[in-house]
Motif scaffolding. Sequence first.
Motif, PDB file in Angstrom:
ATOM      1  N   VAL B  15      -1.076   1.933  -5.706  1.00  0.00           N
ATOM      2  CA  VAL B  15      -0.762   0.520  -5.483  1.00  0.00           C
ATOM      3  C   VAL B  15      -1.853  -0.075  -4.599  1.00  0.00           C
ATOM      4  N   GLY B  16      -2.587  -1.072  -5.117  1.00  0.00           N
ATOM      5  CA  GLY B  16      -3.688  -1.680  -4.367  1.00  0.00           C
ATOM      6  C   GLY B  16      -4.990  -0.944  -4.639  1.00  0.00           C
ATOM      7  N   PRO B  17      -5.514  -1.052  -5.878  1.00  0.00           N
ATOM      8  CA  PRO B  17      -6.746  -0.330  -6.227  1.00  0.00           C
ATOM      9  C   PRO B  17      -7.988  -1.022  -5.664  1.00  0.00           C
ATOM     10  N   GLY B  18      -8.110  -1.065  -4.309  1.00  0.00           N
ATOM     11  CA  GLY B  18      -9.300  -1.617  -3.664  1.00  0.00           C
ATOM     12  C   GLY B  18     -10.285  -0.495  -3.375  1.00  0.00           C
ATOM     13  N   LEU B  19     -11.037  -0.614  -2.294  1.00  0.00           N
ATOM     14  CA  LEU B  19     -12.012   0.426  -1.949  1.00  0.00           C
ATOM     15  C   LEU B  19     -11.383   1.826  -1.989  1.00  0.00           C
ATOM     16  N   ILE B  20     -10.271   1.988  -1.273  1.00  0.00           N
ATOM     17  CA  ILE B  20      -9.655   3.315  -1.171  1.00  0.00           C
ATOM     18  C   ILE B  20      -8.938   3.690  -2.471  1.00  0.00           C
ATOM     19  N   THR B  46      -7.154 -10.866 -11.121  1.00  0.00           N
ATOM     20  CA  THR B  46      -8.604 -10.614 -11.200  1.00  0.00           C
ATOM     21  C   THR B  46      -8.891  -9.140 -10.954  1.00  0.00           C
ATOM     22  N   PHE B  47      -8.205  -8.578  -9.955  1.00  0.00           N
ATOM     23  CA  PHE B  47      -8.409  -7.154  -9.659  1.00  0.00           C
ATOM     24  C   PHE B  47      -7.889  -6.279 -10.803  1.00  0.00           C
ATOM     25  N   ARG B  48      -6.740  -6.669 -11.403  1.00  0.00           N
ATOM     26  CA  ARG B  48      -6.226  -5.880 -12.537  1.00  0.00           C
ATOM     27  C   ARG B  48      -7.259  -5.872 -13.655  1.00  0.00           C
ATOM     28  N   LEU B  76       0.383   4.250  -1.667  1.00  0.00           N
ATOM     29  CA  LEU B  76       0.198   2.852  -1.253  1.00  0.00           C
ATOM     30  C   LEU B  76      -1.157   2.681  -0.566  1.00  0.00           C
ATOM     31  N   CYS B  77      -2.027   1.866  -1.193  1.00  0.00           N
ATOM     32  CA  CYS B  77      -3.376   1.623  -0.657  1.00  0.00           C
ATOM     33  C   CYS B  77      -3.550   0.142  -0.342  1.00  0.00           C
ATOM     34  N   VAL B  78      -2.481  -0.524   0.014  1.00  0.00           N
ATOM     35  CA  VAL B  78      -2.547  -1.958   0.347  1.00  0.00           C
ATOM     36  C   VAL B  78      -2.853  -2.106   1.838  1.00  0.00           C
ATOM     37  N   PRO B  79      -3.204  -3.323   2.291  1.00  0.00           N
ATOM     38  CA  PRO B  79      -3.440  -3.500   3.730  1.00  0.00           C
ATOM     39  C   PRO B  79      -2.208  -3.084   4.544  1.00  0.00           C
ATOM     40  N   VAL B  80      -2.474  -2.605   5.731  1.00  0.00           N
ATOM     41  CA  VAL B  80      -1.430  -2.086   6.601  1.00  0.00           C
ATOM     42  C   VAL B  80      -0.247  -3.056   6.734  1.00  0.00           C
ATOM     43  N   GLY B  81      -0.536  -4.346   6.808  1.00  0.00           N
ATOM     44  CA  GLY B  81       0.514  -5.342   7.001  1.00  0.00           C
ATOM     45  C   GLY B  81       1.406  -5.533   5.784  1.00  0.00           C
ATOM     46  N   ALA B  82       0.974  -5.042   4.614  1.00  0.00           N
ATOM     47  CA  ALA B  82       1.764  -5.220   3.389  1.00  0.00           C
ATOM     48  C   ALA B  82       2.554  -3.958   3.036  1.00  0.00           C
ATOM     49  N   MET B  83       2.367  -2.878   3.786  1.00  0.00           N
ATOM     50  CA  MET B  83       2.969  -1.587   3.429  1.00  0.00           C
ATOM     51  C   MET B  83       4.498  -1.660   3.341  1.00  0.00           C
ATOM     52  N   GLU B  85       6.661  -4.137   2.854  1.00  0.00           N
ATOM     53  CA  GLU B  85       7.153  -4.923   1.725  1.00  0.00           C
ATOM     54  C   GLU B  85       6.948  -4.177   0.393  1.00  0.00           C
ATOM     55  N   VAL B  86       5.782  -3.590   0.222  1.00  0.00           N
ATOM     56  CA  VAL B  86       5.487  -2.885  -1.024  1.00  0.00           C
ATOM     57  C   VAL B  86       6.377  -1.643  -1.148  1.00  0.00           C
ATOM     58  N   ALA B  87       6.567  -0.927  -0.028  1.00  0.00           N
ATOM     59  CA  ALA B  87       7.438   0.256  -0.056  1.00  0.00           C
ATOM     60  C   ALA B  87       8.868  -0.140  -0.408  1.00  0.00           C
ATOM     61  N   ASP B 102       0.889   7.035   1.726  1.00  0.00           N
ATOM     62  CA  ASP B 102       0.116   5.816   1.969  1.00  0.00           C
ATOM     63  C   ASP B 102      -1.224   6.220   2.553  1.00  0.00           C
ATOM     64  N   THR B 103      -2.151   5.249   2.620  1.00  0.00           N
ATOM     65  CA  THR B 103      -3.494   5.527   3.136  1.00  0.00           C
ATOM     66  C   THR B 103      -3.828   4.632   4.319  1.00  0.00           C
ATOM     67  N   GLY B 104      -2.821   4.035   4.918  1.00  0.00           N
ATOM     68  CA  GLY B 104      -3.051   3.045   5.983  1.00  0.00           C
ATOM     69  C   GLY B 104      -3.862   3.611   7.149  1.00  0.00           C
ATOM     70  N   SER B 136     -15.086  -4.041   0.076  1.00  0.00           N
ATOM     71  CA  SER B 136     -13.688  -3.895  -0.298  1.00  0.00           C
ATOM     72  C   SER B 136     -13.497  -4.338  -1.740  1.00  0.00           C
ATOM     73  N   GLY B 137     -12.287  -4.127  -2.265  1.00  0.00           N
ATOM     74  CA  GLY B 137     -12.001  -4.509  -3.645  1.00  0.00           C
ATOM     75  C   GLY B 137     -12.303  -3.373  -4.611  1.00  0.00           C
ATOM     76  N   PRO B 138     -11.815  -3.502  -5.884  1.00  0.00           N
ATOM     77  CA  PRO B 138     -11.944  -2.413  -6.870  1.00  0.00           C
ATOM     78  C   PRO B 138     -13.394  -1.996  -7.108  1.00  0.00           C
TER      79      PRO B 138
HETATM   80  N1  LIG Z   1     -11.722   0.406   4.095  1.00  0.00           N
HETATM   81  C1  LIG Z   1     -11.629   1.444   4.895  1.00  0.00           C
HETATM   82  O1  LIG Z   1     -12.591   1.791   5.581  1.00  0.00           O
HETATM   83  C2  LIG Z   1     -10.334   2.221   4.963  1.00  0.00           C
HETATM   84  C3  LIG Z   1     -10.382   3.561   5.352  1.00  0.00           C
HETATM   85  C4  LIG Z   1      -9.188   4.285   5.386  1.00  0.00           C
HETATM   86  C5  LIG Z   1      -7.978   3.680   5.101  1.00  0.00           C
HETATM   87  N2  LIG Z   1      -7.973   2.360   4.764  1.00  0.00           N
HETATM   88  C6  LIG Z   1      -6.657   1.761   4.499  1.00  0.00           C
HETATM   89  O2  LIG Z   1      -6.431   1.787   3.109  1.00  0.00           O
HETATM   90  C7  LIG Z   1      -5.740   0.617   2.709  1.00  0.00           C
HETATM   91  C8  LIG Z   1      -6.577  -0.111   1.676  1.00  0.00           C
HETATM   92  O3  LIG Z   1      -7.837  -0.465   2.249  1.00  0.00           O
HETATM   93  P1  LIG Z   1      -9.050  -0.897   1.325  1.00  0.00           P
HETATM   94  O4  LIG Z   1     -10.278  -0.868   2.160  1.00  0.00           O
HETATM   95  O5  LIG Z   1      -9.028  -0.126   0.038  1.00  0.00           O
HETATM   96  O6  LIG Z   1      -8.659  -2.425   1.052  1.00  0.00           O
HETATM   97  P2  LIG Z   1      -9.079  -3.361  -0.153  1.00  0.00           P
HETATM   98  O7  LIG Z   1     -10.345  -2.889  -0.794  1.00  0.00           O
HETATM   99  O8  LIG Z   1      -8.997  -4.762   0.347  1.00  0.00           O
HETATM  100  O9  LIG Z   1      -7.894  -3.102  -1.190  1.00  0.00           O
HETATM  101  C9  LIG Z   1      -6.564  -3.450  -0.933  1.00  0.00           C
HETATM  102  C10 LIG Z   1      -5.903  -3.705  -2.281  1.00  0.00           C
HETATM  103  O10 LIG Z   1      -4.501  -3.943  -2.098  1.00  0.00           O
HETATM  104  C11 LIG Z   1      -4.136  -5.110  -2.838  1.00  0.00           C
HETATM  105  N3  LIG Z   1      -2.945  -5.693  -2.274  1.00  0.00           N
HETATM  106  C12 LIG Z   1      -2.808  -6.374  -1.105  1.00  0.00           C
HETATM  107  N4  LIG Z   1      -1.522  -6.727  -0.916  1.00  0.00           N
HETATM  108  C13 LIG Z   1      -0.830  -6.227  -1.968  1.00  0.00           C
HETATM  109  C14 LIG Z   1       0.545  -6.263  -2.358  1.00  0.00           C
HETATM  110  N5  LIG Z   1       1.472  -6.875  -1.598  1.00  0.00           N
HETATM  111  N6  LIG Z   1       0.894  -5.650  -3.509  1.00  0.00           N
HETATM  112  C15 LIG Z   1      -0.020  -5.033  -4.295  1.00  0.00           C
HETATM  113  N7  LIG Z   1      -1.361  -4.990  -3.988  1.00  0.00           N
HETATM  114  C16 LIG Z   1      -1.741  -5.582  -2.840  1.00  0.00           C
HETATM  115  C17 LIG Z   1      -5.358  -5.953  -2.692  1.00  0.00           C
HETATM  116  O11 LIG Z   1      -5.351  -7.033  -3.589  1.00  0.00           O
HETATM  117  P3  LIG Z   1      -5.607  -8.528  -2.952  1.00  0.00           P
HETATM  118  O12 LIG Z   1      -6.942  -8.450  -2.264  1.00  0.00           O
HETATM  119  O13 LIG Z   1      -5.562  -9.424  -4.120  1.00  0.00           O
HETATM  120  O14 LIG Z   1      -4.476  -8.769  -1.966  1.00  0.00           O
HETATM  121  C18 LIG Z   1      -6.450  -4.917  -2.988  1.00  0.00           C
HETATM  122  O15 LIG Z   1      -6.565  -4.638  -4.348  1.00  0.00           O
HETATM  123  C19 LIG Z   1      -5.476  -0.188   3.981  1.00  0.00           C
HETATM  124  O16 LIG Z   1      -4.186   0.105   4.444  1.00  0.00           O
HETATM  125  C20 LIG Z   1      -6.512   0.324   4.927  1.00  0.00           C
HETATM  126  O17 LIG Z   1      -6.038   0.238   6.274  1.00  0.00           O
HETATM  127  C21 LIG Z   1      -9.117   1.638   4.654  1.00  0.00           C
END
Ligand SMILES: NC(=O)c1ccc[n+]([C@@H]2O[C@H](COP(=O)([O-])OP(=O)(O)OC[C@H]3O[C@@H](n4cnc5c(N)ncnc54)[C@H](OP(=O)(O)O)[C@@H]3O)[C@@H](O)[C@H]2O)c1
Lengths: 298, 298
Positions: B15-20, B46-48, B76-83, B85-87, B102-104, B136-138
Amino acid sequence: MTSAAAPLFETLTVVGPGLIGASVLHRGRRDGTLAKKLIAVDINPTFRERVRQLGIADEVTDDLAGAAAQSDCVMLCVPVGAMGEVAATAIPAMKPGAILTDTGSTKVSVIDAIRPSLRPDVPYVPAHPMAGTEYSGPDAGFATLFDNRWCLLTPLDGMPDTATTAITTLWELCGARTRTMTPEHHDRVCAIVSHLPHLLAFTICGTADDLADETRSEVLEFAASGFRDFTRIASSDPIMWRDIFLSNREAVLEMLSRFLEDAQAMARAIRWGDSDYIVDRIERGRAIRRSLLENRQA
Amino acid sequence: MTSAAAPLFETLTVVGPGLIGASVLHRGRRDGTLAKKLIAVDINPTFRERVRQLGIADEVTDDLAGAAAQSDCVMLCVPVGAMGEVAATAIPAMKPGAILTDTGSTKVSVIDAIRPSLRPDVPYVPAHPMAGTEYSGPDAGFATLFDNRWCLLTPLDGMPDTATTAITTLWELCGARTRTMTPEHHDRVCAIVSHLPHLLAFTICGTADDLADETRSEVLEFAASGFRDFTRIASSDPIMWRDIFLSNREAVLEMLSRFLEDAQAMARAIRWGDSDYIVDRIERGRAIRRSLLENRQA
Ligand SMILES: NC(=O)c1ccc[n+]([C@@H]2O[C@H](COP(=O)([O-])OP(=O)(O)OC[C@H]3O[C@@H](n4cnc5c(N)ncnc54)[C@H](OP(=O)(O)O)[C@@H]3O)[C@@H](O)[C@H]2O)c1
Ligand SMILES: NC(=O)c1ccc[n+]([C@@H]2O[C@H](COP(=O)([O-])OP(=O)(O)OC[C@H]3O[C@@H](n4cnc5c(N)ncnc54)[C@H](OP(=O)(O)O)[C@@H]3O)[C@@H](O)[C@H]2O)c1
């Protein structure tokens, strides 16, 4: 017209062939454009031996006055805190018209330290090549250190333009881009772009080192990108940085106090959950990064 | 015995296919060891679309409950603040025995946010892969992001060991080294190795941005190594970092206040010319750097 331009100087003496001084010598050695004869002066016999082995100077000596007496340009590359003393030995021995320059990372205090020894017939052109690595000593030097980096010149009122032009040319031959500004302005700009970041890096390493044993060992084990980058900055030479902080005291303290206010404001925003403030501060960092990338500085 | 090991899971939902999240999917795609079927869930069309184009998931959807219902593991790989709600949407839909992870970047507050939705028959294993870039992002994801990096697991009391073992295996298959610790300890260690350095980097960029116009433009022009390194750290995603600071508030504020005390002490030492103190603090930075190099973390 000859095929190769004549060297800029007949004889160039580099005092303190460490990272910066040895890099100038490497460059001079590489293409012969800086001087016909390169002299390295160091008080440290081990460093003199290394410079000899590296083969980057025609003469290696501890006799500063003797070297100064035969040079058209004397470049001081010693730590900022040693500039005054070294200049006091070099200047009386110099030929009339020969140019004195330095590479110190701070300018106001270096100029103040050198000024009492100045002679009307020895022009002095302060300069600061904005290039470096976290290493020091003769072995750290390399010919391309200054390529495309800035060298800031802070010429003094009343000095002949020809001297400023010669030192500008010297740094351009070393690969640098040059800019002139006042010593005061230089010190403020460097306080924020270089001295404060180093101070923060040293401080956070100290803060981590003070933590309880268990956490400290895990800091070492799990050092993440942010902290790792800080330790790289923080591995620079202690004497050089002590000198820089003390000699650019006013500007460093001013920038630090602005920074501390901003950090306190960030702490308050985190404590009270002021999201907008936090995001605004983070956005500024990104905006600056973007500008740097556009300027191709990052 | 078959030649290739069976995949760890039948179906894995990210859930949340961004960087992580996208990096996990890339890895799963590369060698097929994570799961037979990979599902990506994102609320952002857009991300999908990007994930579909990248071809790193077998199914791409915004239907979180539908994806959760068919998965053996939901990550769950969404931002920490969304964990939280998503859970709350995912957990009620999950199969008995399926694992939530989760990966928060912070653990105590994420666990607190998820705990109210937990079911006795759905084990939850919090984890934090200590890897990242400033993007960040996919499109930022890549299969080798976790190679030789740490992934810290903070298992909760009363959860089955088999679930912790499965998530440990998942991260090892992703290339990471794993370690378990308490959520509280995790948050303190990350506050100093990652959150505080980022906070300082954001702050110094803000401080520079507040300077009078002339100096500010020269900051951009002459950005030296220290400052440039800070802007790289400071270019990370604002929402992610806001969430991290707010959700790890206590530990971040504690480390920041220790740091501010140390910075004040450094200011005092500079003001009063206390060389020994300054050199001692700088030496500690070097000592930590040396230890990191010995640990091959730098
Ligand atoms: N980046 C790092 O260095 C790093 C390292 C370790 C752990 N982490 C943790 O890993 C998690 C993800 O980080 P990231 O860097 O991969 O972030 P990211 O690239 O911004 O990806 C987050 C993804 O979650 C999606 N998302 C946000 N809210 C959502 C929701 N309510 N339901 C479904 N999808 C949702 C975002 O889409 P939208 O942008 O459209 O909201 C985006 O696709 C975070 O909790 C972060 O703390 C990050
Ligand atoms: N490193 C940078 O990033 C950087 C960038 C721009 C400008 N600078 C400035 O350039 C200067 C040199 O820095 P660096 O990094 O090249 O330092 P370094 O590698 O430590 O070299 C300094 C050299 O000066 C010698 N020295 C010290 N005191 C001396 C004295 N009284 N007489 C003769 N030689 C003496 C040192 O020998 P001992 O070690 O035996 O004393 C050493 O060979 C400093 O003023 C610094 O502020 C440095």
